[in-house]
Scaffold this motif. Structure first.
Motif, PDB file in Angstrom:
ATOM      1  N   THR A 118       5.297   3.140 -14.423  1.00  0.00           N
ATOM      2  CA  THR A 118       4.893   4.516 -13.398  1.00  0.00           C
ATOM      3  C   THR A 118       4.183   4.537 -11.787  1.00  0.00           C
ATOM      4  O   THR A 118       3.272   4.598 -12.417  1.00  0.00           O
ATOM      5  CB  THR A 118       5.207   5.842 -13.811  1.00  0.00           C
ATOM      6  N   LEU A 119       4.656   5.165 -11.062  1.00  0.00           N
ATOM      7  CA  LEU A 119       3.022   5.355  -9.973  1.00  0.00           C
ATOM      8  C   LEU A 119       2.922   6.958 -10.244  1.00  0.00           C
ATOM      9  O   LEU A 119       3.216   7.958  -9.667  1.00  0.00           O
ATOM     10  CB  LEU A 119       3.992   5.854  -8.554  1.00  0.00           C
ATOM     11  N   LEU A 120       1.677   7.317 -10.656  1.00  0.00           N
ATOM     12  CA  LEU A 120       1.218   8.206 -11.428  1.00  0.00           C
ATOM     13  C   LEU A 120      -0.031   8.181 -10.577  1.00  0.00           C
ATOM     14  O   LEU A 120      -1.194   6.501 -11.015  1.00  0.00           O
ATOM     15  CB  LEU A 120       1.290   8.595 -12.402  1.00  0.00           C
ATOM     16  N   PRO A 121      -1.095   8.780 -10.409  1.00  0.00           N
ATOM     17  CA  PRO A 121      -2.927   9.178 -10.128  1.00  0.00           C
ATOM     18  C   PRO A 121      -3.251   8.512 -11.459  1.00  0.00           C
ATOM     19  O   PRO A 121      -2.771   8.692 -12.027  1.00  0.00           O
ATOM     20  CB  PRO A 121      -2.875   9.694  -9.947  1.00  0.00           C
ATOM     21  N   GLY A 122      -4.427   7.886 -11.029  1.00  0.00           N
ATOM     22  CA  GLY A 122      -5.226   7.130 -12.219  1.00  0.00           C
ATOM     23  C   GLY A 122      -4.293   5.955 -12.502  1.00  0.00           C
ATOM     24  O   GLY A 122      -5.198   4.300 -13.264  1.00  0.00           O
ATOM     25  N   LYS A 123      -3.330   5.323 -13.067  1.00  0.00           N
ATOM     26  CA  LYS A 123      -2.319   3.788 -13.323  1.00  0.00           C
ATOM     27  C   LYS A 123      -2.659   2.588 -12.511  1.00  0.00           C
ATOM     28  O   LYS A 123      -3.483   2.930 -10.930  1.00  0.00           O
ATOM     29  CB  LYS A 123      -1.096   4.210 -13.205  1.00  0.00           C
ATOM     30  N   ASP A 124      -2.774   1.525 -12.569  1.00  0.00           N
ATOM     31  CA  ASP A 124      -2.572   0.433 -12.115  1.00  0.00           C
ATOM     32  C   ASP A 124      -1.864   0.922 -10.220  1.00  0.00           C
ATOM     33  O   ASP A 124      -0.806   0.733 -10.366  1.00  0.00           O
ATOM     34  CB  ASP A 124      -2.202  -0.804 -13.067  1.00  0.00           C
ATOM     35  N   ALA A 125      -2.435  -0.224  -9.945  1.00  0.00           N
ATOM     36  CA  ALA A 125      -1.520  -0.126  -8.532  1.00  0.00           C
ATOM     37  C   ALA A 125      -0.422  -1.307  -8.586  1.00  0.00           C
ATOM     38  O   ALA A 125      -0.692  -2.362  -7.881  1.00  0.00           O
ATOM     39  CB  ALA A 125      -2.973   0.042  -7.189  1.00  0.00           C
ATOM     40  N   ASP A 126       0.266  -1.669  -9.492  1.00  0.00           N
ATOM     41  CA  ASP A 126       0.863  -2.401  -9.306  1.00  0.00           C
ATOM     42  C   ASP A 126       2.554  -2.024  -9.090  1.00  0.00           C
ATOM     43  O   ASP A 126       3.313  -1.084  -9.168  1.00  0.00           O
ATOM     44  CB  ASP A 126       1.855  -2.760 -10.572  1.00  0.00           C
ATOM     45  N   LEU A 127       2.935  -2.027  -7.501  1.00  0.00           N
ATOM     46  CA  LEU A 127       4.402  -1.181  -6.947  1.00  0.00           C
ATOM     47  C   LEU A 127       4.244  -2.359  -5.911  1.00  0.00           C
ATOM     48  O   LEU A 127       4.003  -2.925  -5.192  1.00  0.00           O
ATOM     49  CB  LEU A 127       3.687  -0.083  -6.283  1.00  0.00           C
ATOM     50  N   VAL A 128       6.072  -1.907  -5.746  1.00  0.00           N
ATOM     51  CA  VAL A 128       6.424  -2.805  -4.869  1.00  0.00           C
ATOM     52  C   VAL A 128       7.296  -1.830  -3.403  1.00  0.00           C
ATOM     53  O   VAL A 128       7.875  -1.135  -3.404  1.00  0.00           O
ATOM     54  CB  VAL A 128       7.830  -3.344  -5.420  1.00  0.00           C
ATOM     55  N   VAL A 129       6.674  -2.264  -2.114  1.00  0.00           N
ATOM     56  CA  VAL A 129       7.236  -1.943  -1.215  1.00  0.00           C
ATOM     57  C   VAL A 129       8.904  -2.410  -0.577  1.00  0.00           C
ATOM     58  O   VAL A 129       8.685  -3.870  -0.248  1.00  0.00           O
ATOM     59  CB  VAL A 129       6.724  -1.847   0.465  1.00  0.00           C
ATOM     60  N   VAL A 130       9.903  -1.700  -0.473  1.00  0.00           N
ATOM     61  CA  VAL A 130      10.898  -2.765  -0.193  1.00  0.00           C
ATOM     62  C   VAL A 130      11.335  -2.128   1.585  1.00  0.00           C
ATOM     63  O   VAL A 130      11.448  -0.543   1.461  1.00  0.00           O
ATOM     64  CB  VAL A 130      12.293  -2.677  -1.551  1.00  0.00           C
ATOM     65  N   ALA A 131      12.080  -2.624   2.040  1.00  0.00           N
ATOM     66  CA  ALA A 131      13.079  -1.980   3.085  1.00  0.00           C
ATOM     67  C   ALA A 131      14.255  -0.968   2.425  1.00  0.00           C
ATOM     68  O   ALA A 131      14.915  -1.490   1.570  1.00  0.00           O
ATOM     69  CB  ALA A 131      13.253  -2.838   4.728  1.00  0.00           C
ATOM     70  N   GLY A 132      14.612   0.456   2.832  1.00  0.00           N
ATOM     71  CA  GLY A 132      15.844   1.082   2.371  1.00  0.00           C
ATOM     72  C   GLY A 132      15.740   1.708   1.726  1.00  0.00           C
ATOM     73  O   GLY A 132      14.568   1.841   1.209  1.00  0.00           O
TER      74      GLY A 132
END
Length: 451
Positions: free
Chosen positions: A399-413
């Protein structure tokens, strides 16, 4: 710290890195946080020292991501590092598959069985050291298999004691989970589970000789593929023996989704907290329509010339007509399991007829979960947070919550409305390092099936 991680990335890999700042702010972005909550529009998301942060310093690198969506990195729970080469031989895709997973936004994988375990372990070490791009890898040991396997590369266990020793040996080498396979006995599976649990490790399985209810009673933690590989409903099923594969599928295809035996099985699995891993992509590719959908232009560009020829000439399966009904049955089972409170995971399983590749298959899995009746947000949660929960990593990823690793994806749309938008990956952040998805894909073009 993220600075140390960036310095550890090999110089030869720097052209594949799109964002390398210690502090980054993603502005005007739509956020799917992975909890199942509705997306939040026009948000600001900060990354600091490789973590999601409440705020970042004024001199942070700022990216205007208007029209883009940020979502958690996918957690692939059946994501092998090998690929079928023909003749029941599987080749280690040591170079291509880690790149394909990462390029697709799969930031964490469990290998769910290994044919070259030392290679898997060394690939993980290279990625962790910044010498190779790829996801965080949870290495499963070699398959726990008995005599008579179709796959020559699998060791045949001889006894419960052999199964126990096998688990202990590979746990010492670095395996963090184990996968049981088709022909082992209940006594061997029980011994393997006891040995793994004693070390705080989990066991999953793609079963045949043992039914799901039996495995649940032995303490299994996870079952791969779902109902389609459960043989307990096969008429005349003999203990510790696999029925003929085709006959097992044919008999299963006669069972309606509302059969009370399925409801009873679901209740038993939920009660015993046994997870199910959805691998819809590999089954769907056995249907005529699914095979064509899987072989996208991008997939055909990724594979070698010889592999491309083999795929285009390949027979879809021995019995393609039976697969649409089986896929629908599996979809109904997974929906019922999740609705009953079961932990449903997902992974691409890049095996089968070869039409499913690393990364591309994970996208297809999510899309097929939506076809099965899950909402896009539910499907994304299954393929991210649920996997993190099973791995015990939910406090770090999913999940994208403060304190977690910045493992995230940027997608168009907006994948929350159009799930196919998950395929429009632009940047993949892993521990705060932003990899260029297009360049990663380009770096493996024509190489799958070779390395």
């Amino acid at each position: 710290m993220i600075l140390a991680l960036l310095l550890a990335v090999d110089a030869a890999l720097q052209p594949l890195v799109k964002v390398d700042a210690k502090a980054v702010v993603l502005e005007h972005v739509r956020v799917i946080d992975g909890t199942g909550a509705p997306p939040r529009e026009d948000q600001t998301l900060a990354i600091m020292d490789g973590k999601i942060a409440a705020q970042a310093p004024a001199d942070a690198q700022r990216l205007d991501l208007t029209g883009r969506t940020v979502m958690p990195g996918l957690v692939g729970m059946h994501d092998h590092l090998f690929y079928p080469m023909g003749g029941a031989i599987f080749g280690e895709m040591a170079y291509t598959f880690p790149r394909l997973y990462l390029a697709a936004g799969v930031t964490t994988i469990r290998t769910a069985g290994s044919t070259e375990p030392y290679a898997d372990i060394e690939i993980k070490k290279a990625i962790d050291a910044g010498k190779s791009p790829g996801p965080t890898i949870h290495v499963s040991g070699p398959y726990l298999e008995g005599p008579g396997s179709f796959a020559l590369q699998m060791h045949a266990l001889k006894s419960p004691e052999d199964a126990r020793d096998f688990v202990n040996f590979w746990a010492d080498q670095g395996a963090t989970s184990f996968k049981a396979y088709n022909t082992l006995t209940r006594a061997e599976l029980a011994a393997a589970i006891r040995a793994a649990h004693k070390r705080g490790l989990k066991v999953t399985a793609h079963l045949c000789s043992i039914g799901f209810t039996e495995a649940a009673g032995l303490g299994i933690d996870n079952l791969e593929h779902g109902l389609l590989v459960d043989t307990e409903f096969f008429p005349g099923k003999k203990p510790d023996q696999c029925p003929p594969t085709r006959e097992a599928f044919e008999e299963l295809g006669k069972i309606p989704p509302q059969d009370p035996r399925i409801a009873k099985l679901v209740a038993e699995l939920v009660k015993r907290k046994v997870a199910i891993t959805s691998t819809l992509a590999v089954f769907d590719a056995f249907t005529e329509d699914g095979f064509r959908r899987a072989l996208t232009p991008a997939v055909l560009e990724a594979v070698s010339a010889d592999t491309r020829t083999r795929l285009l000439q390949a027979h879809i399966s021995r019995d393609p007509a039976m697969w649409p009904g089986l896929v629908k049955l599996e979809m109904a089972f997974e929906r019922a399991f999740a609705q009953a409170g079961g932990l449903l995971l997902a992974g691409c399983d890049p095996t089968g007829n070869g039409a499913v590749l690393a990364g591309y298959g994970d996208w297809r899995d999510v899309e097929l979960l939506v076809d099965a009746g899950f909402t896009p947000l539910e499907a994304l949660k299954i393929h991210s947070l649920n996997g993190a929960v099973w791995l015990g990593e939910q406090d770090r990823i999913g999940t994208l919550l403060p304190g977690k690793d910045a493992d995230l994806v940027v997608v168009a749309g907006d994948p929350s409305k159009t799930i196919a938008d998950i395929e429009k990956v632009e940047i993949v952040f892993k521990h705060g390092v932003g990899w260029d998805s297009r360049k990663l894909f380009d770096s493996v073009r024509g190489l799958v099936g070779i390395r």
